[in-house]
Scaffold this active site. Structure first.
Site, PDB file in Angstrom:
ATOM      1  N   GLU B  50       0.871  -1.176   0.000  1.00 52.35           N
ATOM      2  CA  GLU B  50       0.000   0.000   0.000  1.00 52.35           C
ATOM      3  C   GLU B  50       0.902   1.219   0.000  1.00 52.35           C
ATOM      4  OE1 GLU B  50      -3.653  -1.858   2.679  1.00 52.35           O
ATOM      5  OE2 GLU B  50      -2.658  -0.020   3.317  1.00 52.35           O
ATOM      6  N   ASP B  61      -5.990   9.640  10.033  1.00 52.72           N
ATOM      7  CA  ASP B  61      -4.668   9.148  10.411  1.00 52.72           C
ATOM      8  C   ASP B  61      -4.198   9.684  11.747  1.00 52.72           C
ATOM      9  OD1 ASP B  61      -3.680   7.364   8.305  1.00 52.72           O
ATOM     10  OD2 ASP B  61      -4.028   9.094   7.012  1.00 52.72           O
TER      11      ASP B  61
END
Lengths: 416, 273
Positions: B50, B61
């Site tokens: 990824e 995040d």
């Protein structure tokens, strides 16, 4: 932008997917999606529930002090007519203020917070979070949390915590926990990111009380409906005072909640010209402004598509305004649509012009306005002399300037 | 149409083990180092890569990946350069699947059609875009499918059985199960709850189910890998790169090797119990 067909009504949006034209939508993480769908369901039920409406009306009357007056600013009107005369003109429109600065907590923000905390309670949520820039929404949120006995966490950029110390203390007095956000540049955009991170983590018990008419659907609609009390009252009060609708509405636009609240009930009265005023900061050349519509481009941030200040790679810029309440690189999606479709005109006002207007109103009318509506006022000062004396402008005086006294002193070179 | 992702999961499943999926931020700490790390990942045991697309406002995040994105942007990373990284990687490796992960705005501003054309040309196999739920499928998911790119959806603890079919509808490649309500990098509290959730999702789909968000240690990788078809590690690798005393490539590959071994042995460890 693409030419769009004019709709039959400007007041039917958003559509069932939360879009105003290409703007709006629900650009959020999957974790939040079920909750946002629940919120939409609860809102649909609440907005047609007479008990919900009655409770808001009662709080508006006895807690906030609504209706706020519609005030004819006679001395300002005379002052602007004098200016017109000196320029050899015969104009000078009548200027009225919708005085939402007289609300409890000192701004229009309370209108939204009261409605949303009732929604939170209906949904069984036990914890409230919010973001704030200048601290006005933070104070209003902390106020309603105290009133309804719910714990409250306010995210505020570390830079703003420093420059808005009195409001930070006010929130703490009201029992809120204020969390300074050091991520990014420590301003409103970063506070909103951090509030979203909290929400995604505590989604089961937490209600996110968004302060402006932005974010994922249904927030822009919820906030607009709760703020539209401003425009509805203005219509009635104007009919009582002058027997007709005004010729022009002017309001400052950061995220755009006070502006959409004034504008929305008038959108289908196409004889009423409508002007939104963005923060031009230190000028539109460069990055030191917050004029998302005038100088930005469409993008996706904080759950909606709207005009944003961004670089060619789609990275969001920080922006700048003398007014912490306008210091946000985006704008509510309905404003983006109203601009795109040509119903509302959006113009920038510079820091300097706002500061001049702030001082003028203080001396001519004995009203210290917040720096946010001072931007709207600067636009009134530009437009009124060129309009006929029998024309009428209504400006939303959405906040009082007590919080800005220190900022103004600094910019005027006065040490307190 | 099968993609590199489909083929890789077929291989891994034939070997009777879970896949090990690694996340790094494209361009962190700079383009050259990041490309060297990316090239070293398959050799260290990464089955799927990824590749993060940095964004100024990464709402989902935690602090570690936020900081990595800002480092990359400061070093001059752009979406165009992240695509270029993939093209450079593909010169040497035409098998390891690459999934680009990030937020929608940089793609929207780049232009969806132009982005998908360039992504196909660069050799990208899948996309994970955090802020595009199924309600917004017309934006990027459906066009990506038309370009032969897998659109990999996140399922979360709040995605209940009623909602799962909608989430799975246009998902292909694999399903990414987010182990908890929260942001990347928070510690997993309860691996048995994760295993139950994986079983629940597998009741709705034949796609491989990978688990991420909060997997940091070999023990956790082993525990998750016992039931999941793949284990995703991101924050721990990004932190190893950020905190490397010496060469960040070595720091990253040493950790990846350790976690990959644990993941590969997850089912053996379970069988031995």
């Amino acid at each position: 932008m693409n030419e769009q067909a004019k709709p039959n009504s400007f007041r039917t949006g958003p559509d069932e997917t939360g879009m105003f034209g290409i703007f709006g939508g629900r650009f959020v993480a999957e974790t939040l999606m079920p909750l946002i769908l629940d919120l939409e369901k609860e809102w649909e039920a609440a907005k047609t529930d007479p008990a919900f409406k009655a409770e808001i009306e009662s709080l508006n009357t006895y807690y906030t002090g609504r209706p706020s007056p519609l005030y004819y600013a006679e001395r300002l009107t005379e002052h602007l007519r004098d200016i017109a005369k000196k320029q050899g003109k015969t104009g000078g429109a009548k200027v009225y203020f919708k005085r939402d600065e007289l609300n409890h907590t000192g701004s229009h923000k309370i209108n939204n917070c009261l409605g949303q905390i009732l929604l939170a309670k209906r949904m069984g949520k036990t914890r409230i979070i919010a973001e704030t820039g200048a601290g006005q929404h933070g104070v209003a949120t902390a106020t309603v949390c105290a009133r309804f006995g719910l714990p409250c966490v306010i995210y505020m950029g570390a830079t703003d915590v420093e420059r808005q110390a009195p409001n930070v203390f006010r929130m703490k007095l009201l029992g809120a926990e204020v969390k300074p956000v050091t991520a990014g540049h420590g301003t409103l955009k970063d506070a909103m990111n951090e509030a979203l991170r909290d929400w995604v983590t505590n989604v089961e018990d937490t209600y996110y009380l968004i302060g402006t008419a932005a974010g994922p659907h249904p927030y822009p609609e919820i906030v607009r409906e709760l703020q539209s009390v401003i425009g509805r009252e203005t219509r009635e009060q104007m009919m009582a005072a002058e027997g007709r609708l005004p010729d022009m509405l002017i309001a400052a636009v950061g995220g755009g909640s006070n502006a959409i609240g004034l504008f929305h009930p008038f959108l289908d009265d196409t004889d009423v010209r409508i002007v939104g005023v963005e923060a031009g900061g230190r000028g539109l050349n460069g990055e030191e402004h917050c004029a998302s519509i005038t100088a930005g481009s469409p993008g996706v941030l904080h759950g909606n598509r709207t005009f944003l200040l961004q670089n060619p790679d789609g990275q969001i810029l920080e922006g700048h305004s003398i007014s912490a309440g306008l210091d946000y690189p985006g704008i509510g999606p309905e404003h983006s649509w109203l601009s795109d479709i040509g119903r509302v005109e959006y113009v920038p006002i510079m820091d300097r012009e706002a500061l001049d207007a702030f001082q003028l109103l203080t001396r001519v009318e004995g009203i210290i306005p917040a720096l946010e509506p001072s931007h709207a006022l600067a636009e009134v000062i530009k437009r009124a002399p060129d309009m006929a004396q029998d024309q009428i402008i209504v400006m939303n005086l959405c906040g009082r300037g007590d919080k800005d006294v220190f900022t103004a002193a600094k910019h005027l070179g006065v040490e307190l | 149409m099968t993609t590199r992702i489909d083929r890789r999961f077929e291989t891994v499943q034939a070997e009777g083990r879970p896949a090990f999926v690694t996340y790094i931020m494209g361009g962190d700490p700079d383009y050259e180092t990041s490309l060297r790390i990316m090239k070293a990942l398959p050799g260290a045991g990464s089955d799927v890569i990824e590749l993060g697309m940095p964004f100024s406002d990464p709402m989902a995040d935690g602090p570690t990946i936020q900081a990595a994105g800002l480092r990359a942007l400061k070093a001059g990373q752009t979406l165009r350069k992240t695509l270029e990284m993939v093209r450079a990687f593909r010169e040497e490796d035409n098998e390891t699947p690459i999934v680009m992960m990030g937020y929608y705005n940089p793609i929207y501003v780049y232009g969806v059609e132009r982005f998908l054309d360039d992504a196909v040309n660069a050799g990208i196999d899948g996309l994970i875009v955090v802020d595009l739920p199924p309600e917004m499928d017309a934006e990027l998911c459906l066009p990506a499918i038309q370009h032969g790119i897998n659109f990999i959806r996140l399922a979360t603890p709040t995605t209940d059985d009623r909602r799962l079919p909608a989430v799975l509808k246009n998902t292909s490649g694999f399903v990414y199960y987010v182990s908890m309500n929260g942001i990347t990098g928070t510690a997993i509290a309860d691996t048995s709850a994760v295993n139950e959730a994986v079983a629940r999702i597998k009741g709705h789909t034949d796609l491989p189910v990978c688990v991420g968000f909060g997997v940091k240690t070999p023990e956790q990788a082993r525990a998750i890998g016992a039931s999941a078809d793949g284990v995703v590690v991101g924050t721990a690798i990004v932190a190893a790169i950020a905190n490397a005393a010496g060469d960040p490539v070595e720091a990253a590959t040493a950790l990846v090797r350790e976690l990959a071994d644990a993941t590969r042995n997850a089912r053996l460890a379970q069988a031995a119990l």
